[in-house]
Enzyme design. Sequence first.
Site, PDB file in Angstrom:
ATOM      1  N   HIS A  44       1.184   6.460   0.684  1.00 50.82           N
ATOM      2  CA  HIS A  44       1.787   7.652   1.276  1.00 50.82           C
ATOM      3  C   HIS A  44       1.823   8.755   0.214  1.00 50.82           C
ATOM      4  O   HIS A  44       2.848   8.977  -0.427  1.00 50.82           O
ATOM      5  CB  HIS A  44       3.196   7.336   1.786  1.00 50.82           C
ATOM      6  CG  HIS A  44       3.819   8.434   2.585  1.00 50.82           C
ATOM      7  ND1 HIS A  44       4.678   8.198   3.638  1.00 50.82           N
ATOM      8  CD2 HIS A  44       3.737   9.781   2.487  1.00 50.82           C
ATOM      9  CE1 HIS A  44       5.078   9.346   4.149  1.00 50.82           C
ATOM     10  NE2 HIS A  44       4.522  10.334   3.456  1.00 50.82           N
ATOM     11  N   GLU A  71      -0.680   7.328   4.906  1.00 53.95           N
ATOM     12  CA  GLU A  71       0.407   7.987   5.635  1.00 53.95           C
ATOM     13  C   GLU A  71       0.681   9.363   5.044  1.00 53.95           C
ATOM     14  O   GLU A  71       0.473   9.579   3.847  1.00 53.95           O
ATOM     15  CB  GLU A  71       1.701   7.178   5.521  1.00 53.95           C
ATOM     16  CG  GLU A  71       1.631   5.775   6.069  1.00 53.95           C
ATOM     17  CD  GLU A  71       2.964   5.049   5.920  1.00 53.95           C
ATOM     18  OE1 GLU A  71       3.154   4.049   6.639  1.00 53.95           O
ATOM     19  OE2 GLU A  71       3.795   5.476   5.083  1.00 53.95           O
ATOM     20  N   HIS A 191       9.649   0.626   7.821  1.00 52.32           N
ATOM     21  CA  HIS A 191      10.786   1.259   7.163  1.00 52.32           C
ATOM     22  C   HIS A 191      11.973   0.305   7.114  1.00 52.32           C
ATOM     23  O   HIS A 191      12.576  -0.007   8.127  1.00 52.32           O
ATOM     24  CB  HIS A 191      11.210   2.568   7.820  1.00 52.32           C
ATOM     25  CG  HIS A 191      11.880   3.504   6.835  1.00 52.32           C
ATOM     26  ND1 HIS A 191      11.183   4.464   6.143  1.00 52.32           N
ATOM     27  CD2 HIS A 191      13.147   3.572   6.400  1.00 52.32           C
ATOM     28  CE1 HIS A 191      12.012   5.119   5.338  1.00 52.32           C
ATOM     29  NE2 HIS A 191      13.206   4.587   5.469  1.00 52.32           N
TER      30      HIS A 191
END
Length: 238
Positions: A44, A71, A191
């Site tokens: 990410h 991401e 998450h």
Amino acid sequence: MTTKLSVNINKIATLRNARGGDVPNLVKFAKDVQAYGAQGITIHPRPDERHIRYQDARDLKPIVHTEYNIEGNPIQKFMDLVLEVKPTQVTLVPDAVDAITSNAGWDTIKHKDFLTEVITEFKNNGIRTSIFVDPILTIIDGAKAVGTDRIELYTEEFAHQYSLGNTKAIQPYIDCAARANELGIGVNAGHDLSLENIQFFAKEVPNLLEVSIGHALIAESIYLGVENVVNMYLNKLK
């Protein structure tokens, strides 16, 4: 169906950057976790490159032989990187520049036109798309309208409630996954998933294709060892 484990390696980049050198080596770590059985690598990159650098995305491309997931918030710099690297999957996350970590999913209704344009661009370049969403049924319907291949369910609230003993917190995720399945949308999740809650989540959520886990997995590996932890996740996802 066995849910795939994609290991988010941002925290390895954080450790490396803390000393300004190349230890731990990000590419070697990605090679190792794949060798240990992980079925994907997630990164990410953020605009300030505080952990993953844009060059890391390029360096990882030749060695990720499993699923490669990038991401990020689709600002132009991010889009240019993804279109250059062409990973297996791009996961769109509406995170603010100053966010410590992702803290909300897309409003697929409010941002319909924007998401449709971005998703179309990536799909035209042969990149599978996923969008980060809260477990809200109307948002899932909106995801269908923007043309995404998959959604990634934002699981922080589930993880928090599960830690308090509230297993009923899984229900919105079950409902949204079922709705996505009806609409022909693949379901990912991520998450705050951890060894504590992953088995319950994967068992209850229908047709869960992939989970992306980084912070918890790396923290657990400090105590238990990386190879051991990767295989512990794989066993719980079977």
